[in-house]
Design an enzyme around this catalytic site. Structure first.
Site, PDB file in Angstrom:
ATOM      1  N   ASP A  99     -27.380  19.745  22.571  1.00  0.00           N
ATOM      2  CA  ASP A  99     -26.383  19.993  21.535  1.00  0.00           C
ATOM      3  C   ASP A  99     -26.823  19.338  20.222  1.00  0.00           C
ATOM      4  OD1 ASP A  99     -24.838  21.255  23.403  1.00  0.00           O
ATOM      5  OD2 ASP A  99     -23.558  19.518  23.790  1.00  0.00           O
TER       6      ASP A  99
HETATM    7  N1  URA Z   1     -24.646  18.497  28.301  1.00  0.00           N
HETATM    8  C1  URA Z   1     -23.967  18.530  27.142  1.00  0.00           C
HETATM    9  O1  URA Z   1     -22.729  18.557  27.116  1.00  0.00           O
HETATM   10  N2  URA Z   1     -24.681  18.526  26.004  1.00  0.00           N
HETATM   11  C2  URA Z   1     -26.037  18.456  25.966  1.00  0.00           C
HETATM   12  O2  URA Z   1     -26.626  18.429  24.882  1.00  0.00           O
HETATM   13  C3  URA Z   1     -26.719  18.419  27.193  1.00  0.00           C
HETATM   14  C4  URA Z   1     -25.998  18.440  28.349  1.00  0.00           C
END
Ligand code: URA
Length: 231
Positions: A99
């Site tokens: 993310d």
């Molecule tokens: N899970 C999430 O919520 N975000 C990420 O970036 C990776 C795994």
């Protein structure tokens, strides 16, 4: 392979730029100046570009310590992780997504088959994260994760192994890559992720010597380990 393709594959410029460099006599193969773009070379030849040796690598692999604020994408106007890679190799991409606000290990490569293998849902490749949360993490939450927690009332996650560090932080190992998976897992327990960092993918461990935004090539051993070919 044609010399113009060889040089383009190593990121030395567009075909036109390479043609120009060839005409200018900047390219030598085994010590001899080569001017024709169609000249064939092999991986064993010594290719020099303006006095610098250009060795041929089919695939390249970089370990990036992704900072928050960058999107795991290869194009777009917002800051993208590829903006952090200054190497000229062509066709590189992030292997998987973190993310925008997630930090940590991101493999950047042009090895499509390996990326496919690492990301295939069938392979259940482990991804380990360090997680901080708003509220206390209860052992019963980790027990739910271990069984496979239901998120958004309609999706069940694969079992994930959590290890408490203190009240509001833990390590969590997941084996799939659902959208915002860890954030949604904690939301399902009434909690909220406040910080997330990936520490490991399969057996590739984030090099803590890398500052946020820094990257380095993988070692031969790391590449073999990732491919499952370590001796
Ligand atoms: N899970 C999430 O919520 N975000 C990420 O970036 C990776 C795994």
């Amino acid at each position: 392979m044609r010399i113009d393709k060889y040089l383009a594959d190593q990121g030395m410029g567009t075909r036109n730029e390479i043609k120009k460099a060839l005409k200018e006599g900047l390219v030598r193969v085994n010590g001899e100046i080569i001017t024709k773009a169609g000249t064939h070379v092999s991986e064993d030849d010594t290719v020099m570009w303006d006095g610098m040796e250009i060795s041929y690598q089919k695939y390249v692999y970089f370990m990036l310590n992704k900072p928050a604020g960058y999107i795991s994408a290869t194009s777009g106007t917002v800051p993208i992780v590829m903006d952090l890679i200054t190497e000229p190799y062509k066709d590189m991409f992030p292997c998987g997504r973190l993310d925008k606000d997630t930090e940590g290990l991101l493999l950047i490569t042009n090895d499509g088959p390996l990326a496919h293998d690492l990301l295939s849902p069938k392979k259940h490749v482990e991804k380990e994260y360090y997680v901080e949360t708003e509220k206390s993490i209860r052992q019963e939450d980790l027990d739910l994760f271990a069984k496979g927690i239901m998120i958004d009332n309609n999706e069940t996650c694969k079992p994930a192994k959590g290890t408490l560090i203190n009240e509001t932080s833990c390590y969590l190992v997941i084996t799939e890559g659902k959208f915002h998976e860890i954030k949604r897992m904690f939301e399902a327990t009434g909690n909220k992720v406040t910080y997330l960092k990936r520490l490991r993918m399969k057996n590739l461990i984030l090099d803590e010597a890398l500052d946020l935004g820094e990257y380095r090539p993988l070692t031969e051993e790391e590449i073999l380990d990732l491919k499952g070919q370590a001796g």
